[in-house]
Structures are given as structure tokens and as C-alpha cells.
Scaffold this motif. Structure first.
Motif, PDB file in Angstrom:
ATOM      1  N   MET A 167     -14.903  57.239 -28.681  1.00 40.08           N
ATOM      2  CA  MET A 167     -14.231  57.575 -29.928  1.00 40.08           C
ATOM      3  C   MET A 167     -14.066  59.087 -30.101  1.00 40.08           C
ATOM      4  N   MET A 168     -14.893  59.861 -29.414  1.00 35.91           N
ATOM      5  CA  MET A 168     -14.801  61.319 -29.467  1.00 35.91           C
ATOM      6  C   MET A 168     -13.895  61.874 -28.380  1.00 35.91           C
ATOM      7  N   HIS A 222     -20.119  67.833 -26.379  1.00 43.53           N
ATOM      8  CA  HIS A 222     -18.688  67.737 -26.089  1.00 43.53           C
ATOM      9  C   HIS A 222     -18.245  68.878 -25.186  1.00 43.53           C
ATOM     10  N   HIS A 223     -18.652  70.095 -25.521  1.00 42.38           N
ATOM     11  CA  HIS A 223     -18.306  71.259 -24.710  1.00 42.38           C
ATOM     12  C   HIS A 223     -18.866  71.143 -23.298  1.00 42.38           C
ATOM     13  N   GLY A 257     -10.318  64.748 -29.374  1.00 43.20           N
ATOM     14  CA  GLY A 257     -11.595  64.380 -29.987  1.00 43.20           C
ATOM     15  C   GLY A 257     -12.260  65.555 -30.657  1.00 43.20           C
ATOM     16  N   ALA A 258     -12.198  66.732 -30.028  1.00 43.51           N
ATOM     17  CA  ALA A 258     -12.798  67.925 -30.634  1.00 43.51           C
ATOM     18  C   ALA A 258     -12.109  68.290 -31.944  1.00 43.51           C
ATOM     19  N   LEU A 259     -10.785  68.159 -31.982  1.00 41.21           N
ATOM     20  CA  LEU A 259     -10.055  68.478 -33.215  1.00 41.21           C
ATOM     21  C   LEU A 259     -10.473  67.545 -34.348  1.00 41.21           C
ATOM     22  N   ALA A 260     -10.730  66.282 -34.016  1.00 43.02           N
ATOM     23  CA  ALA A 260     -11.220  65.360 -35.043  1.00 43.02           C
ATOM     24  C   ALA A 260     -12.625  65.731 -35.496  1.00 43.02           C
TER      25      ALA A 260
END
Length: 214
Positions: free
Chosen positions: A109-110, A48-49, A143-146
């Protein structure tokens, strides 16, 4: 000239090695399993990063807006540092950096952008590229917060929880900055990533599968 003794440096190296071994092998602190919450979270967040750094680098190379360039640089520096930290953990845990690969639906979804969306940051007119970046990165941050919630809400290694708290605080603040920049440009945020409040595959319990990688 008499050579300076190297004992202090050697002692420091031995101390650091001892601390690393203690962290890994002390009671209750063994390396996490391949399917553990920690390994799954770390691998997913590295991926993600990496996309966030890619997008931020593209817009920083094009934009002339000082606030937007500063935001992009903050994302680049902070997330590159965290990638290095997480890769270091995987190395200490004797786990490979990469997983099996993420399909397009899981990535969506992310909150991740598609390859076409990422590439558009290089080709759109500058003003439009700025808006697109803010919209894509805001959704990406959501998405990262999830992703951090399962680590914050369930038992996990304290160093991983500390990183999750840092990501939660930093990216929440950056979302507020992006909201302000979008408002200045008369633009609206993208919809929240589908299922961001309850993403399939994000239950990072001991039976969960690895977070795949590109």
C-alpha cells in the motif's frame, strides 16, 4: 610553536549543545511521544528511503544510460542524507530507530517493491532492468507522496513538515523525469499503489501506531 587556544571550538560545542537542548525542552518543543505523528512518519520514511537507495544503487551499478545513472545517484545521495537526518531526530527524541516490522500488505500500500522485484534488478537484461527500475521507483515515489500528506495537512513539528515539503517537491519532480524516461523506452507506468490516496494506517494522529520497519 605555541599551541593554538581551543576555546573557540569548545564554545561552539557548548553553543550547539545548548541549541539542541532548547529545541527539545523549550516550552511546546518537548520530544514527541512514541505514538506521535512525527515518530510514526520518520520511522516509516526511513524504511521507505532505505529501499529506494537499495534499488537505485542496483540500477546505477548496471545501467550505461547517463540520465538514468544521474537520477539514481540523486536518489541515493538525497535519501541517504535524509535517512541520517531522521535517525538524528529519533536519537535526539530518545526513540529507537526501528518499529515493530511491516507486513507485506502494508508495504504494498506504500508503493514498496517486493523482495523478488528488487532482486530482479540484478538479473534481468540491462534494458529490461532499466524499465523495471523506472516502473518500481515511480510507484515507490507515489507511495512517499501519500505518506507526506498527513504531515503537511495536519499539525506537526516544523522541522518534520519542512522535510515532508522537501520530499514532496523532490519526488514529484523525479516522477516527471521517470515518466519521460519510460516514454522514451515505449513503456507504461505501473498502476498507482492500491489506496495511495487514502492508505490504511497512514492517519498519523496521536493515537496512531508506529510505522513498522523491516
Amino acid at each position: 610553536m605555541t599551541p593554538r587556544p581551543r576555546w573557540p571550538a569548545l564554545l561552539l560545542l557548548l553553543l550547539l549543545a545548548g541549541l539542541a537542548a532548547f529545541a527539545l525542552f523549550a516550552p511546546g518543543r518537548s520530544a514527541p511521544a512514541e505514538t506521535s505523528r512525527e515518530v510514526t512518519f520518520v520511522r516509516g520514511m526511513i524504511q521507505h528511503h532505505a529501499q529506494a537507495v537499495d534499488m537505485a544503487t542496483r540500477i546505477r551499478d548496471r545501467s550505461r544510460d547517463r540520465t538514468l545513472r544521474s537520477l539514481a545517484l540523486d536518489i541515493i545521495l538525497s535519501q541517504q542524507e535524509q535517512i541520517g537526518q531522521m535517525r538524528g531526530w529519533l536519537t535526539l527524541w530518545n526513540r529507537p530507530w526501528a518499529g515493530a516490522g511491516m507486513d507485506a500488505e502494508h508495504a504494498r500500500m506504500m508503493g514498496m517493491a517486493t523482495p523478488t522485484e528488487v532482486a530482479s534488478l540484478d538479473t534481468l537484461p540491462e534494458a529490461r532492468a532499466e524499465v523495471t527500475f523506472l516502473q518500481l521507483m515511480r510507484r515507490h515515489h507515489q507511495g512517499a507522496l501519500a505518506m507526506v500528506r498527513p504531515v503537511l495537512d495536519q499539525p506537526a513539528r516544523p522541522e518534520v513538515q519542512a522535510l515532508a515539503r522537501q520530499i514532496n517537491a523532490t519526488q514529484s519532480a523525479e516522477i516527471r523525469v521517470m515518466d519521460s524516461l519510460l516514454k522514451q523506452r515505449g513503456a507504461s507506468p505501473l498502476p498507482t499503489p492500491g489506496g495511495a490516496d487514502q492508505m490504511p494506517g497512514m492517519d498519523m494522529g496521536s493515537d496512531s501506531h508506529d510505522m513498522p520497519m523491516h
